[in-house]
Design a protein around this motif. Sequence first.
Motif, PDB file in Angstrom:
ATOM      1  N   VAL A  28      -3.122  -9.402   4.223  1.00  0.00           N
ATOM      2  CA  VAL A  28      -3.345  -9.979   2.897  1.00  0.00           C
ATOM      3  C   VAL A  28      -4.735 -10.616   2.868  1.00  0.00           C
ATOM      4  CG1 VAL A  28      -2.580 -11.748   1.288  1.00  0.00           C
ATOM      5  CG2 VAL A  28      -0.900 -10.314   2.436  1.00  0.00           C
ATOM      6  N   ILE A  30      -7.458  -7.916   3.020  1.00  0.00           N
ATOM      7  CA  ILE A  30      -7.636  -7.207   1.744  1.00  0.00           C
ATOM      8  C   ILE A  30      -8.458  -8.070   0.800  1.00  0.00           C
ATOM      9  CG2 ILE A  30      -6.485  -6.277  -0.292  1.00  0.00           C
ATOM     10  CD1 ILE A  30      -4.069  -5.728   1.526  1.00  0.00           C
ATOM     11  N   PHE A  48       3.028 -12.386  -0.553  1.00  0.00           N
ATOM     12  CA  PHE A  48       2.591 -10.996  -0.640  1.00  0.00           C
ATOM     13  C   PHE A  48       2.143 -10.613  -2.041  1.00  0.00           C
ATOM     14  CE2 PHE A  48       4.920 -10.754   3.377  1.00  0.00           C
ATOM     15  CZ  PHE A  48       3.910 -10.201   4.143  1.00  0.00           C
ATOM     16  N   SER A  49       2.523 -11.416  -3.016  1.00  0.00           N
ATOM     17  CA  SER A  49       2.013 -11.138  -4.362  1.00  0.00           C
ATOM     18  C   SER A  49       0.617 -11.701  -4.548  1.00  0.00           C
ATOM     19  CB  SER A  49       2.943 -11.745  -5.419  1.00  0.00           C
ATOM     20  OG  SER A  49       4.233 -11.253  -5.235  1.00  0.00           O
ATOM     21  N   ILE A  55      -2.075 -10.931  -3.333  1.00  0.00           N
ATOM     22  CA  ILE A  55      -3.173  -9.980  -3.445  1.00  0.00           C
ATOM     23  C   ILE A  55      -3.219  -9.331  -4.818  1.00  0.00           C
ATOM     24  CG2 ILE A  55      -3.144  -9.448  -0.982  1.00  0.00           C
ATOM     25  CD1 ILE A  55      -2.141  -6.665  -1.938  1.00  0.00           C
ATOM     26  N   ILE A  56      -2.133  -9.476  -5.588  1.00  0.00           N
ATOM     27  CA  ILE A  56      -2.158  -8.794  -6.889  1.00  0.00           C
ATOM     28  C   ILE A  56      -3.256  -9.337  -7.799  1.00  0.00           C
ATOM     29  CG2 ILE A  56      -0.792  -8.321  -8.969  1.00  0.00           C
ATOM     30  CD1 ILE A  56       1.398  -7.430  -7.229  1.00  0.00           C
ATOM     31  N   LEU A  76      -6.399  -7.934  -6.576  1.00  0.00           N
ATOM     32  CA  LEU A  76      -6.587  -6.533  -6.944  1.00  0.00           C
ATOM     33  C   LEU A  76      -6.950  -6.409  -8.418  1.00  0.00           C
ATOM     34  CD1 LEU A  76      -3.674  -4.771  -5.023  1.00  0.00           C
ATOM     35  CD2 LEU A  76      -6.096  -4.788  -4.460  1.00  0.00           C
ATOM     36  N   ILE A  77      -6.308  -7.230  -9.260  1.00  0.00           N
ATOM     37  CA  ILE A  77      -6.650  -7.178 -10.685  1.00  0.00           C
ATOM     38  C   ILE A  77      -8.122  -7.538 -10.860  1.00  0.00           C
ATOM     39  CG2 ILE A  77      -6.271  -8.277 -12.934  1.00  0.00           C
ATOM     40  CD1 ILE A  77      -3.361  -8.647 -12.146  1.00  0.00           C
ATOM     41  N   ILE A 133      -3.191  -1.638 -12.295  1.00  0.00           N
ATOM     42  CA  ILE A 133      -3.955  -2.541 -11.432  1.00  0.00           C
ATOM     43  C   ILE A 133      -4.599  -1.773 -10.293  1.00  0.00           C
ATOM     44  CG2 ILE A 133      -3.777  -4.467  -9.827  1.00  0.00           C
ATOM     45  CD1 ILE A 133      -1.324  -5.361 -11.440  1.00  0.00           C
ATOM     46  N   LEU A 146      -8.857   1.321  -8.111  1.00  0.00           N
ATOM     47  CA  LEU A 146      -9.521   0.978  -6.857  1.00  0.00           C
ATOM     48  C   LEU A 146      -9.567   2.193  -5.967  1.00  0.00           C
ATOM     49  CD1 LEU A 146      -7.731  -2.371  -6.329  1.00  0.00           C
ATOM     50  CD2 LEU A 146     -10.054  -2.018  -7.100  1.00  0.00           C
ATOM     51  N   PHE A 204      -7.712   0.265  -0.738  1.00  0.00           N
ATOM     52  CA  PHE A 204      -7.068  -0.854  -1.419  1.00  0.00           C
ATOM     53  C   PHE A 204      -5.685  -0.484  -1.916  1.00  0.00           C
ATOM     54  CE2 PHE A 204     -11.391  -2.453  -1.767  1.00  0.00           C
ATOM     55  CZ  PHE A 204     -11.159  -3.729  -1.303  1.00  0.00           C
ATOM     56  N   LEU A 209      -2.978  -0.522   0.890  1.00  0.00           N
ATOM     57  CA  LEU A 209      -2.705  -1.889   1.342  1.00  0.00           C
ATOM     58  C   LEU A 209      -2.072  -2.701   0.231  1.00  0.00           C
ATOM     59  CD1 LEU A 209      -5.804  -2.547   3.575  1.00  0.00           C
ATOM     60  CD2 LEU A 209      -3.487  -1.962   4.222  1.00  0.00           C
ATOM     61  N   ALA A 235       1.671  -4.523   0.313  1.00  0.00           N
ATOM     62  CA  ALA A 235       1.968  -5.919  -0.016  1.00  0.00           C
ATOM     63  C   ALA A 235       3.030  -6.025  -1.098  1.00  0.00           C
ATOM     64  CB  ALA A 235       0.696  -6.639  -0.425  1.00  0.00           C
ATOM     65  N   TRP A 236       2.872  -5.292  -2.213  1.00  0.00           N
ATOM     66  CA  TRP A 236       3.905  -5.479  -3.234  1.00  0.00           C
ATOM     67  C   TRP A 236       5.208  -4.797  -2.865  1.00  0.00           C
ATOM     68  CZ3 TRP A 236       5.007  -0.816  -5.112  1.00  0.00           C
ATOM     69  CH2 TRP A 236       3.999   0.071  -5.480  1.00  0.00           C
ATOM     70  N   ILE A 286       6.574  -5.137   0.027  1.00  0.00           N
ATOM     71  CA  ILE A 286       7.300  -6.210   0.716  1.00  0.00           C
ATOM     72  C   ILE A 286       7.800  -7.249  -0.273  1.00  0.00           C
ATOM     73  CG2 ILE A 286       7.049  -8.089   2.361  1.00  0.00           C
ATOM     74  CD1 ILE A 286       5.047  -6.379   3.837  1.00  0.00           C
ATOM     75  N   ALA A 287       6.908  -7.610  -1.189  1.00  0.00           N
ATOM     76  CA  ALA A 287       7.274  -8.638  -2.160  1.00  0.00           C
ATOM     77  C   ALA A 287       8.497  -8.198  -2.966  1.00  0.00           C
ATOM     78  CB  ALA A 287       6.092  -8.932  -3.086  1.00  0.00           C
TER      79      ALA A 287
END
Lengths: 344, 590, 382, 237
Positions: A284, A287, A324-325, A327-328, A331-332, B103, B107, B111, B114, B118-119, B121-122
Amino acid sequence: MDFTIAAFLIQDGLTSGAIYALLGLALVLVFSVTRVIFIPQGEFVAYGAMTLSLLDSGKFPATATLLLVFGVLAFLLDLWDNRARLNAPVLLRNVGLNLVLPGVIYTLALVLAPMQAGPFVKALLTIVIIAPMGLYIYRIAYKPLADASVLVLLIVSVGVHLAMMGLGLVFFGAEGLRARPLSTGSFSLGFLPISAQSLWIYGSTIAIIVGLYLFFEKTLLGKALRATAVNRLGARLVGVRTQLTGVTAFVLAATVGAISGILIGPITTIYYDTGFIIGLKGFVAAIIGGLASFPITAIAAIGVGIVESFTSFYASAFKEIIVFSLIIPVLIWLSITVSVHEDE
Amino acid sequence: MSSSRRFIPALVVLVLLAVLPQLPVPPFWITLLNNIGIASLVAIGLVLLTGVGGLTSFGQAAFCGFGAYTTAVLTTAYGFSPWMTLPLSLAVGALIALPLGLITVRLSGHFLPLGTLAWGIALYYLFGQIDLLGRHDGIAGIPPLSIGDYRFMSGSSIYYVIWTFVILTALAAQNLLDSRVGRAIRALRGGGQAPEAFGVNVARAKLTVFVLAGVTAALAGWLYAHMQRAINPTPFSISMGIEYLLMAVIGGAGYVWGAIFGASLVLVLKELLQRLLPDLIGTTANFEMIVFGALLVVILQFARDGLWPVVLRFFPSKSSHRIRGDAPALGKREAPSPGTPLIRVEKARKTFGGLVAVNDVSFEVKAGQIVGLIGPNGAGKSTTFDLITGMNSLSGGQILFEGKPLTGRSPRDIARQGVARTFQHPKILPGMSVLENVALGAHQRGTGGVLQSILRLERTEEAALMAEAMRQLERVGLAEFKDRPAGDLALGQVRILEIARALALDPVVLLLDEPAAGLRYGEKQELAALLKKLRGEGMSILLVEHDMSFVMGLVDHLVVLDFGTRIADGKPQEVRENPAVIAAYLGGTA
Amino acid sequence: MKHRLLVSIAMAATLSVSGLATQAYADVTIGVTVSSTGSGAALGIPLKNSVELWPTEIAGEKLNVIVLDDAGDPSIATTNARRFANDDKVDVMIGSALTPGSIAVAGVAAETEIPHLAASPVPPNVSSGKWTFILPQDAGLIAKTLFKKMQDDGVKTFGYIGFSDSYGDLWVNQFKAIGAEYGLEMIAEERYARPDTSVSGQALKLVAAKPDAILVGASGTGAALPQATLRERGYTGTIYQTHGAVTFDFIRIAGEAANNTVFASGPVMVPENLPDGNDTKEEGLAYVQAYEAKFGEGTRTQFGAHIHDAMAILKKAIPLALEKAKPGTQEFRAALRDAIENGGPFPASQGVFEYKPDDHLGLDERAVVLLTVEDGKFKLID
Amino acid sequence: MSDRLLRVENLHVSYGKAEVLHGISLAMKPGSIVAVIGANGAGKTTMLNAIMGLIPSRGSIEYDGAPVPRSIEARVAAGLCLVPEKRELFSSMSVEDNIMLGGFLRSPSERAEIQADVYQRFPRLAERRKQLAGTLSGGERQMLALARALMSKPRLLLLDEPSLGLAPKIVIDILNIVAELRNTGVSILLVEQNARAALEIADEGYLVELGEVRKSGPAAELAVDPALMEGYLGRNA
């Protein structure tokens, strides 16, 4: 929440953040030099912690045997690769690197394990056992694929991760292990007690970051690694071997992983599969650092640690989801600001 | 990619699949095949997403979860019938995929994987926290699928449902790839620049394939829920997401049937390892994971593109695309009358940092003309070209097309105006047939969408597109190569192919970037003849060229650039005598 | 090279599958599915190990045992169970180690009418089925004993910290169901994941709530992390742990912090301390002695004992069933099921099983003891 | 030492199924400058890359009387050095680091020695040693690329379009530097678009077209070859 609790939480967040930072840095290091998204980085952490814990109880760590096995595999592969031009220097180098080195380490572990040496000897031995694994893993899994796409390398990483985790299960068992701290006792900073182990964590993390900085800025090999990350072709043209930088990056990553394990082993219970989830938190951070920036990764890792610490206080059931959210939004933000690039 | 290609083996497999449960095979095979079927669905989605579209996702298991939980909640708590929840499950999958896709798909590179990690897992942890979804215990007592009074309870009955969906999905994916939309998706791997240049909306194509992969995963989840009849978060965790990706990659990430092959291989392998390893090693320790991981590494070291291409080698096949003679013609643009100004470059300027790459360059291309833009390497020709086609933005000045400024327009938009281009380094899709490469150029002349493509409702339009592509191939003289993979062509032919692709756009003006570079003498002659022929047919051409001898006898007008500055502008004969031009070309002090 | 690889995989596949099809059905066949990898490995491995201690025959019938791994994944557990039912024609299935897997196996057992002994607790709708019998102590039984002990110790308020999974949910649900009867109030509820490296935030919040006691709903060494952290953060009240936490690894990892803790446990952890004549002492001693002889001193676990208990039941039930039918037949399975349901009581290491048609849990208070830790060892309270 | 520093025989290179070099042969004496000229896409860069070992090729490449070493780094160590068309500098690293890395395979003492030498030859770079390579002007970048190459103590420099994208005055500077290098004993294989300037400093010249050598001979002769001029200015086309 009062100030005391906040201080506790920040301290706790800094401690885990420091570990995530080490992982994140190793991931960025490996990716920028080799384009490998190194999922098994967490396994080095678990191996390190569990090796130390076994040494603590005077047992011979199975990781040393594993190292020997890896060495033999690498030896055979090298032998096969060089079958066309097998001369004394090549053979000697192969034997030395792939058989003698792990053999010496194995013997060392055999002698030192039952002696119950001091914590630092044990920590050092742990690093000596784990670090060369980076070399062999690179040799066995990645070298034949040096020019493969990022996706293929990523899937190979998954394979390596599964194999290493499986080996961890066989060697260490399914139950958790906990190592003894490097030094016990604690200090207090006002009302806040700070354990010696957490001081070790902060100190080692800073030392490693400074060490990496010096390595990259002041040594020729470090510069060669940076050069490879900046321009692979340019680096090859000045005579920097892909294999040399690859091996260096992997050994560094394994070393950093082993140290992370030594640091985290005494403060929590480590299972054969803990490495993966810790490693993902390093991801995380990495990234957020774009898999390129060391400083942003380190800062982001501390951030992840602190967010994790505070969410475990406020909404512990949702901790993983929140972490873990994280990074959202990143990313946005990236998707808005970064212009679309051609893929490699 | 025509579906008739492997007709016979496909039929054999189909019949085998149909009768298998009736044969005296161990019933366990059926259970395994059911699992393979469900995994295949997810893997087919991943083949579209990763193998074809070049976007890697670890998060597909989470989409299965959305499909499974949607039907589980609706059938157990609200009494919906399972068939009613099917569209709803798919819709939920699509609805979740849409924002996540928005989103992430913009990219590039690493990205996306990865991010999905991450999402993935979330979302897994989220499933375990929601009371409506039964938290970690999940939801039990999900009704089986049924038709009338018949309930699909047993493994061998739901087998038919699962494999019907698998085959339908595979065919749908195959149909999609063999269509206008599919070609756009397949073009994603070659980088975004080329597809944009002939009117493909790259971001939308990526989003489309992301949502489709999400929907197939949701379908798998829906089936899973009704097969298992009890669900909890475990099967939707990140490790399953990783496993699905493994299936797609090991199978051969570019092939729809490879997904089924990969799913079978992984699941059968895991079963075998579990059965055989303890006997082989003589211990009950858990070596499966180790062997599985190691095998993965070994397979990729020996077969980087997965195993399906290896399998295909045993079944050599030649495909041929039939062009329908009765295909309707596509609408054509009104050609501008000769002599009207088409492209006007007015004091165009481009700076990169301190470097002035294009320095207030002005020139004009009129309808029916061939204009050459020449100059030594590094003179700014290609940059000027990129400014016209919108690949680069102007730092100053303006560029007009048919009197309207192009400033700020996207390459896609400019292409739609009728400006088609080729590339200095040809950007073709080597694995795709020559014909399909050309058809890609006609992308924006068609309208067929995803659904029409899957259901083959756009066949008339598709036939028209193909016929148009064929027409352009004939026009440039490559017709005999139509079914060959474009990667088999020689460089000269590839350049011609690019011209055919540009022509398929029905352009008003053709922009050619060094079309003669690397061509043999004879090929150059042919190219020159082709360009003259096109001019004769009313086409206007702007070509960037380095080779003066090639342009001399060909162009009506020459513009010479050196160091970003226009140093000459006029008829070829005048330009050739220009001392500045001679100096620029031969160096020294001429 | 590539071709050869493929060919050998294909050959291996054909070989093994043809091997499966020709299994002999004459012996009594038992299928065991446990999670020996994945998140349930800590529970599954002792189960798997304990299978190795089983006798090779009962009443002259050879036992044919098949052990498979389901990695904690219910779909794999289903696959395994189907394979037991269809290919191996098992007479009884056992597993899995985790609740979702057990639910999956129970589904197949009901469908194929094969007796099933679940090695993990399952929710009531499953345990009320006809073919599934539960081996572990029901959470309700443990909870009752724990809550009663808390009431006796004068606890009015408690804080809860548990796994963020179904095991963690289990104890909250138990409290919601019966906690009020014991005058208990839960004033804080915190969760953590097994791989978490720190629970400081949760511990701080618990300590700040000032509960009379703290209940930890976690299993294995994972239960040691909050225990250690709570003590580190200065919590001195009694900590109550569920039977999942009662492992020697727990003591090894928690160390000093394990003191002043009450554990609910099955009797198998301390058969040596049980008074002579206790109904579980004999079986308990038999199991732990055999297990530790093979796997080392201090390796006994609660979970592994369920496998021993399964055999304790089968040893008595199989001869009963043999009187009615031949192994490998549906009649035998039905007879075996009836024998398990009606042939009790079966004294075993974790309690005395006495199943009834309307009670497939089968255990009573004899299956729960209360322990504490003294000098690094578990000790019976009272 | 052989009288032929480099001898390339029948060199073939293919990209996928398309062959782009169809058997090129070329030889150069120690201490000489050989210019290779030809149109875009003729295969000149491909040839240099093959000699350097960046891409696989068929045919023989002999360096200093023996088959050229296998790996790139062994070729660099043996004194072969390529300055590619795109320079391939380490743009986010300092000028000094770039130069230092050029001597990666040399011993520290050697490195220090050559470095002093290089700075003397390129005073502009000495002034900018702390600056990031990415911030240099085009001419400075080309100088840095040359300087980096010199750090490896090359015996044979492969220069790919050193004048590409440079202002005319700087082109002359760069080519002068190249000519001077020969005087220090370095041989140079020069690929250039700027045909006349290249032939002016070269001893021998090769005209490559479509992956084949079309013409070769002493540079002075090629420079006045009318056919060559045609090729470049398109007379009589």
